[in-house]
Design a protein around this motif. Structure first.
Motif, PDB file in Angstrom:
ATOM      1  N   ALA A 115       0.849  -1.191   0.000  1.00 43.99           N
ATOM      2  CA  ALA A 115       0.000   0.000   0.000  1.00 43.99           C
ATOM      3  C   ALA A 115       0.886   1.244   0.000  1.00 43.99           C
ATOM      4  O   ALA A 115       1.905   1.272   0.693  1.00 43.99           O
ATOM      5  CB  ALA A 115      -0.899   0.012   1.237  1.00 43.99           C
ATOM      6  N   PHE A 116       0.490   2.223  -0.761  1.00 46.29           N
ATOM      7  CA  PHE A 116       1.131   3.542  -0.785  1.00 46.29           C
ATOM      8  C   PHE A 116       2.630   3.535  -1.115  1.00 46.29           C
ATOM      9  O   PHE A 116       3.451   3.951  -0.301  1.00 46.29           O
ATOM     10  CB  PHE A 116       0.878   4.269   0.550  1.00 46.29           C
ATOM     11  N   GLN A 123       0.517  11.378   3.821  1.00 50.84           N
ATOM     12  CA  GLN A 123      -0.697  12.129   3.487  1.00 50.84           C
ATOM     13  C   GLN A 123      -1.657  11.257   2.684  1.00 50.84           C
ATOM     14  O   GLN A 123      -2.874  11.281   2.911  1.00 50.84           O
ATOM     15  CB  GLN A 123      -0.328  13.394   2.688  1.00 50.84           C
ATOM     16  N   ALA A 124      -1.111  10.450   1.790  1.00 49.08           N
ATOM     17  CA  ALA A 124      -1.957   9.557   0.982  1.00 49.08           C
ATOM     18  C   ALA A 124      -2.698   8.570   1.881  1.00 49.08           C
ATOM     19  O   ALA A 124      -3.877   8.276   1.670  1.00 49.08           O
ATOM     20  CB  ALA A 124      -1.118   8.821  -0.047  1.00 49.08           C
ATOM     21  N   ALA A 125      -2.001   8.071   2.898  1.00 51.56           N
ATOM     22  CA  ALA A 125      -2.629   7.119   3.827  1.00 51.56           C
ATOM     23  C   ALA A 125      -3.763   7.816   4.603  1.00 51.56           C
ATOM     24  O   ALA A 125      -4.856   7.256   4.765  1.00 51.56           O
ATOM     25  CB  ALA A 125      -1.585   6.558   4.794  1.00 51.56           C
ATOM     26  N   ASP A 127      -5.464  10.494   3.604  1.00 47.81           N
ATOM     27  CA  ASP A 127      -6.548  10.807   2.652  1.00 47.81           C
ATOM     28  C   ASP A 127      -7.394   9.577   2.357  1.00 47.81           C
ATOM     29  O   ASP A 127      -8.586   9.672   2.123  1.00 47.81           O
ATOM     30  CB  ASP A 127      -5.969  11.348   1.335  1.00 47.81           C
ATOM     31  N   HIS A 128      -6.734   8.410   2.376  1.00 45.52           N
ATOM     32  CA  HIS A 128      -7.461   7.179   2.063  1.00 45.52           C
ATOM     33  C   HIS A 128      -8.300   6.695   3.253  1.00 45.52           C
ATOM     34  O   HIS A 128      -9.181   5.858   3.103  1.00 45.52           O
ATOM     35  CB  HIS A 128      -6.475   6.085   1.640  1.00 45.52           C
ATOM     36  N   GLY A 129      -7.980   7.210   4.431  1.00 43.94           N
ATOM     37  CA  GLY A 129      -8.749   6.834   5.610  1.00 43.94           C
ATOM     38  C   GLY A 129      -8.335   5.518   6.236  1.00 43.94           C
ATOM     39  O   GLY A 129      -9.139   4.871   6.919  1.00 43.94           O
ATOM     40  N   VAL A 130      -7.083   5.109   6.016  1.00 44.85           N
ATOM     41  CA  VAL A 130      -6.665   3.842   6.634  1.00 44.85           C
ATOM     42  C   VAL A 130      -6.587   4.004   8.153  1.00 44.85           C
ATOM     43  O   VAL A 130      -6.396   5.111   8.668  1.00 44.85           O
ATOM     44  CB  VAL A 130      -5.292   3.344   6.087  1.00 44.85           C
ATOM     45  N   SER A 133      -1.093   2.352   9.604  1.00 40.54           N
ATOM     46  CA  SER A 133      -0.037   2.508   8.592  1.00 40.54           C
ATOM     47  C   SER A 133       1.264   2.008   9.211  1.00 40.54           C
ATOM     48  O   SER A 133       1.226   1.286  10.210  1.00 40.54           O
ATOM     49  CB  SER A 133       0.082   3.946   8.114  1.00 40.54           C
ATOM     50  N   GLU A 163      -0.388  15.129   8.815  1.00 38.59           N
ATOM     51  CA  GLU A 163       0.697  14.441   8.107  1.00 38.59           C
ATOM     52  C   GLU A 163       1.941  14.388   8.997  1.00 38.59           C
ATOM     53  O   GLU A 163       2.617  13.362   9.075  1.00 38.59           O
ATOM     54  CB  GLU A 163       0.999  15.186   6.804  1.00 38.59           C
TER      55      GLU A 163
END
Ligand code: GRF
Length: 200
Positions: A115-116, A123-125, A127-130, A133, A163
Protein backbone atom coordinates in the motif's frame (compact mmCIF):
# COMPACT_ATOMS: atom_id res chain seq x y z
CA UNK A 1 32.39 -6.92 9.71
CA UNK A 2 29.96 -5.82 7.00
CA UNK A 3 30.64 -2.46 5.35
CA UNK A 4 27.54 -0.35 4.76
CA UNK A 5 27.13 2.34 2.15
CA UNK A 6 24.25 4.65 3.03
CA UNK A 7 22.63 6.73 0.29
CA UNK A 8 20.77 9.84 1.39
CA UNK A 9 19.19 13.01 0.02
CA UNK A 10 18.30 14.98 3.13
CA UNK A 11 17.78 14.95 6.88
CA UNK A 12 19.41 11.57 7.50
CA UNK A 13 17.60 10.54 10.67
CA UNK A 14 17.59 6.92 9.49
CA UNK A 15 21.31 7.24 8.75
CA UNK A 16 21.74 8.41 12.35
CA UNK A 17 19.77 5.43 13.68
CA UNK A 18 22.00 3.10 11.65
CA UNK A 19 25.21 4.80 12.83
CA UNK A 20 24.06 4.66 16.46
CA UNK A 21 23.08 1.00 16.24
CA UNK A 22 26.45 0.09 14.67
CA UNK A 23 28.40 2.12 17.24
CA UNK A 24 26.52 0.50 20.11
CA UNK A 25 27.94 -2.78 18.82
CA UNK A 26 24.63 -4.56 18.30
CA UNK A 27 25.25 -5.04 14.58
CA UNK A 28 28.32 -6.69 13.02
CA UNK A 29 28.51 -3.80 10.54
CA UNK A 30 29.81 -0.28 10.20
CA UNK A 31 28.89 2.68 8.00
CA UNK A 32 31.88 2.82 5.64
CA UNK A 33 30.64 5.65 3.42
CA UNK A 34 27.70 8.04 3.09
CA UNK A 35 26.71 9.20 -0.39
CA UNK A 36 24.33 12.05 -1.12
CA UNK A 37 22.90 13.39 -4.36
CA UNK A 38 22.37 16.75 -2.64
CA UNK A 39 25.31 18.88 -1.42
CA UNK A 40 23.21 20.44 1.37
CA UNK A 41 21.82 17.20 2.83
CA UNK A 42 21.92 17.43 6.63
CA UNK A 43 22.91 13.77 6.75
CA UNK A 44 26.36 14.81 5.50
CA UNK A 45 26.87 16.72 8.76
CA UNK A 46 25.98 13.60 10.68
CA UNK A 47 28.59 11.60 8.75
CA UNK A 48 31.22 14.26 9.45
CA UNK A 49 30.44 14.23 13.16
CA UNK A 50 31.14 10.50 13.26
CA UNK A 51 34.26 10.71 11.03
CA UNK A 52 32.55 8.71 8.31
CA UNK A 53 33.75 9.37 4.74
CA UNK A 54 31.12 11.11 2.66
CA UNK A 55 30.73 11.92 -1.02
CA UNK A 56 28.31 14.04 -3.04
CA UNK A 57 27.37 13.18 -6.60
CA UNK A 58 25.06 15.65 -8.30
CA UNK A 59 23.19 13.82 -11.09
CA UNK A 60 22.99 17.08 -13.06
CA UNK A 61 26.77 16.97 -13.50
CA UNK A 62 26.60 13.73 -15.48
CA UNK A 63 25.42 13.14 -19.04
CA UNK A 64 23.08 10.30 -18.04
CA UNK A 65 21.90 8.14 -15.17
CA UNK A 66 24.29 5.27 -15.95
CA UNK A 67 27.37 7.49 -15.78
CA UNK A 68 26.11 9.03 -12.54
CA UNK A 69 25.47 5.64 -10.96
CA UNK A 70 28.81 4.29 -12.14
CA UNK A 71 30.53 6.97 -10.04
CA UNK A 72 28.48 5.88 -7.04
CA UNK A 73 29.36 2.23 -7.66
CA UNK A 74 33.07 3.12 -7.89
CA UNK A 75 32.90 4.83 -4.51
CA UNK A 76 30.95 1.95 -2.95
CA UNK A 77 33.58 -0.51 -4.24
CA UNK A 78 36.44 1.66 -2.95
CA UNK A 79 34.91 1.35 0.50
CA UNK A 80 34.27 -2.39 0.09
CA UNK A 81 30.56 -1.97 0.67
CA UNK A 82 28.65 -5.23 1.10
CA UNK A 83 25.22 -3.72 1.73
CA UNK A 84 23.78 -0.52 0.27
CA UNK A 85 21.14 1.13 2.46
CA UNK A 86 18.87 3.70 0.85
CA UNK A 87 17.82 6.06 3.63
CA UNK A 88 15.67 8.85 2.26
CA UNK A 89 17.49 8.65 -1.10
CA UNK A 90 15.03 10.45 -3.35
CA UNK A 91 15.96 8.91 -6.68
CA UNK A 92 14.79 5.81 -8.47
CA UNK A 93 17.65 3.34 -8.60
CA UNK A 94 18.74 2.55 -12.15
CA UNK A 95 20.25 -0.45 -13.91
CA UNK A 96 23.89 0.20 -12.99
CA UNK A 97 23.32 0.19 -9.22
CA UNK A 98 21.03 -2.82 -9.59
CA UNK A 99 23.50 -4.73 -11.72
CA UNK A 100 26.13 -4.40 -8.99
CA UNK A 101 24.02 -4.55 -5.84
CA UNK A 102 20.69 -6.31 -6.43
CA UNK A 103 20.15 -8.56 -3.41
CA UNK A 104 22.59 -6.34 -1.51
CA UNK A 105 20.57 -3.14 -1.53
CA UNK A 106 17.71 -2.30 0.82
CA UNK A 107 15.34 0.63 1.35
CA UNK A 108 13.08 2.00 4.07
CA UNK A 109 9.62 3.21 3.13
CA UNK A 110 7.14 5.05 5.39
CA UNK A 111 4.06 2.93 4.63
CA UNK A 112 2.95 -0.67 4.81
CA UNK A 113 3.86 -1.81 1.30
CA UNK A 114 2.42 -2.73 -1.12
CA UNK A 115 0.00 0.00 0.00
CA UNK A 116 1.13 3.54 -0.79
CA UNK A 117 4.37 3.25 -2.76
CA UNK A 118 6.01 6.45 -4.06
CA UNK A 119 6.02 9.90 -2.52
CA UNK A 120 3.93 11.81 0.08
CA UNK A 121 2.63 8.50 1.34
CA UNK A 122 1.75 9.55 4.87
CA UNK A 123 -0.70 12.13 3.49
CA UNK A 124 -1.96 9.56 0.98
CA UNK A 125 -2.63 7.12 3.83
CA UNK A 126 -4.55 9.82 5.75
CA UNK A 127 -6.55 10.81 2.65
CA UNK A 128 -7.46 7.18 2.06
CA UNK A 129 -8.75 6.83 5.61
CA UNK A 130 -6.66 3.84 6.63
CA UNK A 131 -6.70 2.95 10.33
CA UNK A 132 -3.20 1.49 10.40
CA UNK A 133 -0.04 2.51 8.59
CA UNK A 134 3.65 1.90 9.26
CA UNK A 135 7.07 1.32 7.81
CA UNK A 136 8.63 -1.30 5.53
CA UNK A 137 12.21 -2.38 4.89
CA UNK A 138 12.59 -4.16 1.56
CA UNK A 139 15.17 -5.26 -0.96
CA UNK A 140 15.43 -2.92 -3.92
CA UNK A 141 14.43 -4.14 -7.37
CA UNK A 142 13.72 -2.32 -10.64
CA UNK A 143 10.29 -1.11 -9.52
CA UNK A 144 9.38 1.75 -7.22
CA UNK A 145 9.09 0.32 -3.67
CA UNK A 146 8.22 -3.14 -5.04
CA UNK A 147 11.05 -5.42 -3.87
CA UNK A 148 10.85 -8.39 -1.46
CA UNK A 149 9.82 -7.29 2.05
CA UNK A 150 12.21 -7.94 4.96
CA UNK A 151 10.27 -6.46 7.87
CA UNK A 152 7.45 -4.09 8.72
CA UNK A 153 6.12 -2.24 11.74
CA UNK A 154 2.56 -0.97 12.08
CA UNK A 155 1.32 2.17 13.81
CA UNK A 156 -2.24 3.31 14.46
CA UNK A 157 -3.70 6.22 12.53
CA UNK A 158 -5.40 8.39 15.11
CA UNK A 159 -8.46 10.60 14.83
CA UNK A 160 -7.38 14.09 13.78
CA UNK A 161 -3.84 13.03 12.77
CA UNK A 162 -1.91 15.50 10.66
CA UNK A 163 0.70 14.44 8.11
CA UNK A 164 3.39 15.58 10.56
CA UNK A 165 1.96 13.60 13.48
CA UNK A 166 1.58 10.39 11.47
CA UNK A 167 5.03 10.83 9.88
CA UNK A 168 6.64 11.22 13.32
CA UNK A 169 4.89 8.10 14.64
CA UNK A 170 6.05 6.10 11.61
CA UNK A 171 9.59 7.53 11.77
CA UNK A 172 10.01 6.27 15.32
CA UNK A 173 9.37 2.76 14.01
CA UNK A 174 11.65 3.29 10.99
CA UNK A 175 14.52 3.98 13.35
CA UNK A 176 13.91 0.63 15.04
CA UNK A 177 13.28 -1.68 12.09
CA UNK A 178 16.00 -0.39 9.75
CA UNK A 179 18.84 -1.36 12.11
CA UNK A 180 17.05 -4.66 12.81
CA UNK A 181 16.90 -5.50 9.09
CA UNK A 182 20.58 -4.59 8.67
CA UNK A 183 21.46 -6.82 11.59
CA UNK A 184 19.63 -9.77 10.00
CA UNK A 185 21.44 -9.18 6.70
CA UNK A 186 24.81 -8.80 8.41
CA UNK A 187 24.27 -12.07 10.24
CA UNK A 188 23.52 -13.80 6.93
CA UNK A 189 19.99 -14.63 8.02
CA UNK A 190 18.05 -13.27 5.02
CA UNK A 191 17.25 -15.48 2.06
CA UNK A 192 15.31 -14.13 -0.90
CA UNK A 193 12.94 -16.73 -2.33
CA UNK A 194 11.04 -15.15 -5.22
CA UNK A 195 8.86 -12.41 -3.73
CA UNK A 196 9.48 -13.61 -0.20
CA UNK A 197 12.30 -13.07 2.23
CA UNK A 198 12.88 -15.98 4.56
CA UNK A 199 14.45 -15.15 7.92
CA UNK A 200 16.71 -17.97 9.04
C1 GRF B 1 11.89 8.48 5.74
O1 GRF B 1 10.55 8.65 6.09
C2 GRF B 1 12.07 7.30 4.83
O2 GRF B 1 11.19 6.25 5.10
C3 GRF B 1 11.74 7.89 3.47
O3 GRF B 1 12.31 9.17 3.49
C4 GRF B 1 12.39 9.62 4.85
C5 GRF B 1 13.83 9.95 5.11
O4 GRF B 1 14.05 10.51 6.37
N1 GRF B 1 12.25 7.03 2.42
P1 GRF B 1 15.52 10.66 6.94
O5 GRF B 1 16.34 11.43 5.87
O6 GRF B 1 16.09 9.29 7.17
O7 GRF B 1 15.37 11.45 8.18
Amino acid sequence: MLNLGVLISGRGSNLQAIIDACEKGGIPAKVAVVISNKPDAFGLERAKKHDIPAAVFDPKQYPDKNTYELEIVKTLKQHKVGLVCLAGYMRIVGEVLLEHYQGKMINIHPALLPAFPGLHVQQAALDHGVKVSGATVHFVDEGCDTGPIICQAAVPVKEGDTEEALSARILEQEHKIYPQAIKLFAEGRLKIEGRKVRIK
